[in-house]
Design a protein around this motif. Structure first.
Motif, mmCIF file in Angstrom:
data_model
loop_
_atom_site.group_PDB
_atom_site.id
_atom_site.type_symbol
_atom_site.label_atom_id
_atom_site.label_comp_id
_atom_site.label_asym_id
_atom_site.label_seq_id
_atom_site.Cartn_x
_atom_site.Cartn_y
_atom_site.Cartn_z
ATOM 1 N N ARG A 242 5.342 0.082 13.869
ATOM 2 C CA ARG A 242 5.959 -1.242 13.763
ATOM 3 C C ARG A 242 6.389 -1.507 12.324
ATOM 4 O O ARG A 242 7.507 -1.958 12.074
ATOM 5 N N GLU A 453 -7.112 6.124 7.119
ATOM 6 C CA GLU A 453 -6.580 5.243 6.080
ATOM 7 C C GLU A 453 -5.153 5.668 5.757
ATOM 8 O O GLU A 453 -4.832 6.863 5.766
ATOM 9 N N GLY A 455 -2.040 5.439 2.896
ATOM 10 C CA GLY A 455 -1.757 5.057 1.517
ATOM 11 C C GLY A 455 -1.270 6.221 0.678
ATOM 12 O O GLY A 455 -1.194 7.375 1.142
ATOM 13 N N LEU A 456 -0.968 5.889 -0.565
ATOM 14 C CA LEU A 456 -0.470 6.874 -1.524
ATOM 15 C C LEU A 456 -1.490 7.985 -1.767
ATOM 16 O O LEU A 456 -1.126 9.155 -1.943
ATOM 17 N N ALA A 457 -2.791 7.629 -1.750
ATOM 18 C CA ALA A 457 -3.835 8.628 -2.012
ATOM 19 C C ALA A 457 -3.744 9.773 -1.007
ATOM 20 O O ALA A 457 -4.006 10.929 -1.357
ATOM 21 N N TRP A 460 -1.368 12.316 -2.191
ATOM 22 C CA TRP A 460 -1.954 13.147 -3.258
ATOM 23 C C TRP A 460 -2.897 14.187 -2.666
ATOM 24 O O TRP A 460 -2.925 15.340 -3.110
ATOM 25 N N LEU B 28 0.750 -6.078 11.946
ATOM 26 C CA LEU B 28 1.712 -5.724 10.893
ATOM 27 C C LEU B 28 1.026 -5.922 9.544
ATOM 28 O O LEU B 28 0.471 -6.982 9.288
ATOM 29 N N PRO B 29 1.021 -4.901 8.698
ATOM 30 C CA PRO B 29 0.345 -5.081 7.403
ATOM 31 C C PRO B 29 1.036 -6.155 6.562
ATOM 32 O O PRO B 29 2.266 -6.266 6.586
ATOM 33 N N THR B 33 -1.375 -5.865 1.669
ATOM 34 C CA THR B 33 -1.902 -4.578 2.148
ATOM 35 C C THR B 33 -0.975 -3.443 1.721
ATOM 36 O O THR B 33 -1.416 -2.393 1.240
ATOM 37 N N LEU B 34 0.330 -3.667 1.883
ATOM 38 C CA LEU B 34 1.290 -2.631 1.488
ATOM 39 C C LEU B 34 1.210 -2.358 -0.009
ATOM 40 O O LEU B 34 1.322 -1.217 -0.455
ATOM 41 N N ARG B 36 -1.486 -2.760 -1.881
ATOM 42 C CA ARG B 36 -2.729 -2.009 -2.129
ATOM 43 C C ARG B 36 -2.531 -0.532 -1.822
ATOM 44 O O ARG B 36 -3.070 0.329 -2.498
ATOM 45 N N ARG B 37 -1.752 -0.252 -0.787
ATOM 46 C CA ARG B 37 -1.536 1.153 -0.402
ATOM 47 C C ARG B 37 -0.731 1.917 -1.451
ATOM 48 O O ARG B 37 -0.700 3.140 -1.439
ATOM 49 N N ARG B 38 -0.062 1.193 -2.326
ATOM 50 C CA ARG B 38 0.756 1.862 -3.354
ATOM 51 C C ARG B 38 0.221 1.664 -4.756
ATOM 52 O O ARG B 38 0.792 2.196 -5.712
ATOM 53 N N VAL B 40 -1.565 2.409 -7.846
ATOM 54 C CA VAL B 40 -2.026 3.713 -8.326
ATOM 55 C C VAL B 40 -3.517 3.697 -8.670
ATOM 56 O O VAL B 40 -4.258 4.625 -8.321
ATOM 57 N N GLN B 43 -5.512 3.478 -5.499
ATOM 58 C CA GLN B 43 -5.360 4.710 -4.732
ATOM 59 C C GLN B 43 -6.101 5.887 -5.380
ATOM 60 O O GLN B 43 -6.512 6.811 -4.686
ATOM 61 N N LEU B 44 -6.278 5.824 -6.695
ATOM 62 C CA LEU B 44 -7.101 6.864 -7.339
ATOM 63 C C LEU B 44 -8.523 6.814 -6.785
ATOM 64 O O LEU B 44 -9.137 7.848 -6.497
ATOM 65 N N ARG B 46 -9.356 5.642 -3.833
ATOM 66 C CA ARG B 46 -9.307 6.088 -2.437
ATOM 67 C C ARG B 46 -9.188 7.609 -2.372
ATOM 68 O O ARG B 46 -9.707 8.240 -1.462
ATOM 69 N N PHE B 47 -8.490 8.190 -3.345
ATOM 70 C CA PHE B 47 -8.348 9.652 -3.424
ATOM 71 C C PHE B 47 -9.734 10.301 -3.565
ATOM 72 O O PHE B 47 -10.076 11.241 -2.845
ATOM 73 N N PHE B 50 -11.792 9.767 -0.297
ATOM 74 C CA PHE B 50 -11.422 10.642 0.832
ATOM 75 C C PHE B 50 -11.908 12.065 0.597
ATOM 76 O O PHE B 50 -12.369 12.731 1.528
#
Lengths: 484, 63
Positions: A242, A453, A455-457, A460, B28-29, B33-34, B36-38, B40, B43-44, B46-47, B50
């Motif tokens: 969506r 999840e 995202g950008l991560a 990477w 819908l985000p 939220t969008l 946060r997903r970008r 950096v 996301q470090l 989150r990297f 994960f």
């Protein structure tokens, strides 16, 4: 001295060859028979397919590496197995036909004490008329296919730039396909490239799949905790569709591809026609079609392979309804049921049944994903098989090593667009791959083993894995520290 | 002599227009939220998270 022959040099075959070559250094021979001259990190083909990577960035030649590691290499396609030997020679052996440029078509035979059948799939484009690079659609299953896909994609993008409105269709090209994750990735990479080029308003992106629900991925979907709620991969995936305005058609078994339209049947029995301008549809898989002969020359292929051409191993193949499927049905050691010195890790083994719920249209057409067994689980299986062979060669009296898909997990990083700052990916883990409802009654999987999840991560991580696994495959320093 | 010309009639499927999945009920985000997903820095984190998750799973599944 033992002779070990490995058929195939994909993730499973190459993993087995690399580990055996470090464990069995003296007095034993390891031979890899593969029709391809190059190793291919297939997960990155998705980036080759949109022109973000060159094919040489996802492949490397096997011969120099194998020479360095003392592994014999035959660029050839295995054709016939003689597991009992022949009337003249009781040595188990494999017949092959060379595919290299200099000796193409020559046949030969090689004897073995242990055989690893890691031949992977035959890409069965013929199952659907008009499917594949020789038909009307492109593929990203090999680096060469992905290169062709990139050329066709660039041509389609040029048409959009010229002002045309085009429809890009990506998905599965038959009701029984697997590897929906690859189609998912390519869908969102195509969408990303079109958006980055400022062309999204003139390009419709459609995901056409045999999954009954988005987020099934051939493993029956998964549930994971997100902000205090147990949510499903279905809801999570639909949200991404969506957000990115990608249209989806689910429960579809493609029956034919014409130069202008994709015809398919859906689970409710209806038939539809989807006009398209660019299409990447994955083929269903078959076994590669090895023949097995006994000592007298009689064909015993059906003792060793199932009707789909996949090798029968230590699984429970008794037919049973979906409600009675058990984690214990899945093979643990990948030892061939008929010949215990043959193993079949990766796609080559015959799964006992699907993982997703079986479904069919009212006319009996099966429209349900086949179980995925590529990538990380494939490497884990091959590692276990290599350990078993090592123990037997060295005379260690240990039970066979095991790596059932009901005991191992998998990480799946599905790229949704490339770029260090603008990339994205859906990162998922599942444990175990095959749900075990006896051990984990709530969802079939470990409550903390599933994760998802976006995202950008994730981009990477996928980019890091690209370099890590090519490093490992090349046997560079400390490669053994990188897990399968 | 029997007439065999009419014994193999089959019904060709009628192809309808495609029906697309309705994803409107899916969440819908939000722009936050969008973002946060970008982001950096986020996301470090989150990297790392994960990768820890993957290593844990590999160790748990090791035999």
């Amino acid at each position: 001295m033992s002779r070990i022959v490995i058929l195939g040099a994909g993730i499973a075959g190459h993993t087995a060859a690399m580990h055996l070559s470090r464990w069995l250094r003296r007095g034993h021979t390891i031979t890899v028979v593969s029709p391809q001259a190059d190793w291919n990190w297939i997960p990155s083909n998705v980036w080759v397919g949109v022109g973000r990577m060159r094919p040489e960035q996802v492949t490397f030649p096997l011969a120099p590496l194998y020479q360095r590691r003392g592994i014999a290499f035959e660029q050839a396609r295995a054709t016939v197995l003689y597991p009992e030997g022949t009337a003249d020679d009781p040595t188990p052996q494999v017949e092959f036909q060379r595919t290299g440029p200099e000796r193409d078509g020559e046949t030969g035979r090689i004897g073995y004490d242990y055989l690893v059948n890691a031949t992977g799939p035959k890409l069965n484009f013929a199952a659907t008329p008009g499917l594949g690079p020789d038909g009307h659609t492109v593929s990203i299953c090999t680096a060469a296919h992905a290169t062709g896909a990139a050329q066709r994609f660039a041509a389609a993008v040029a048409r959009v730039q010229a002002g045309e409105h085009l429809r890009f269709v990506i998905g599965t090209g038959h009701g029984t396909c697997t590897c929906q994750g690859a189609a998912f990735e390519y869908t969102f990479n195509v969408e990303h490239e079109l958006r980055e080029a400022g062309l999204r308003d003139r390009a419709e992106v459609v995901y056409l799949t045999n999954e009954a629900d988005l987020g099934d991925f051939g493993v029956g979907g998964l549930a994971f905790t997100d902000r205090g709620y147990l949510t499903s991969s279905k809801l999570w995936t639909e949200s991404l569709f969506r957000e990115r305005d990608v249209r989806a058609i689910t429960g579809a078994g493609v029956t034919e591809v014409t130069p202008t339209a994709i015809r398919y049947e859906q689970l409710d029995g209806s038939f539809h026609e989807l006009p398209y301008d660019f299409a990447m549809l994955l083929p269903p898989f078959r076994g590669v079609g090895l023949t097995v002969l006994d000592r007298s020359g009689a064909d015993i292929s059906d003792r060793v392979f199932n009707p789909g051409g996949f090798m029968k191993v230590d699984a429970d193949y008794a037919a049973k309804p979906y409600g009675e499927w058990r984690a214990e049905d899945w093979p643990r050691t990948y030892e061939c049921a008929a010949f215990p010195n043959i193993f079949a890790p990766g796609i080559a083994f015959a799964p006992p049944h699907a993982i997703s719920q079986p479904r069919q249209a009212p006319d009996g057409t099966v429209i349900a994903p086949a179980p995925p067994r590529t990538g990380m689980p494939s490497g884990v299986m091959a590692h276990a098989v290599a350990e078993t062979i090592r123990d037997r060669v060295l005379g260690r009296t240990r039970p066979a090593h095991h790596a059932s898909l009901a005991e191992v997990g998998a990480a799946c990083v599905a790229s949704a667009g490339a770029g260090f700052r603008h990339g994205s990916a859906a990162s998922m883990t599942m444990y175990p791959v095959v749900p075990d409802r006896h051990t984990y009654p709530a969802t079939g999987r470990h409550p903390r083993g599933n994760f998802g999840e976006i995202g950008l991560a994730g981009h990477w991580v996928k980019y890091m894995l690209h370099f890590l696994f090519i490093w490992k495959a090349k046997g560079r320093p400390f490669w053994t520290l990188i897990p399968e | 002599m029997p007439d065999t010309t009419a014994t193999t009639a089959t019904t060709a499927p009628v192809y309808a227009a495609p029906v697309f999945l309705d994803t409107a009920p899916a969440p819908l985000p939000t722009p936050q939220t969008l973002s946060r997903r970008r982001n950096v820095v986020r996301q470090l984190g989150r990297f790392v998270a994960f990768n820890v998750k993957m290593i844990g799973m590999i160790l748990h599944g090791a035999h």
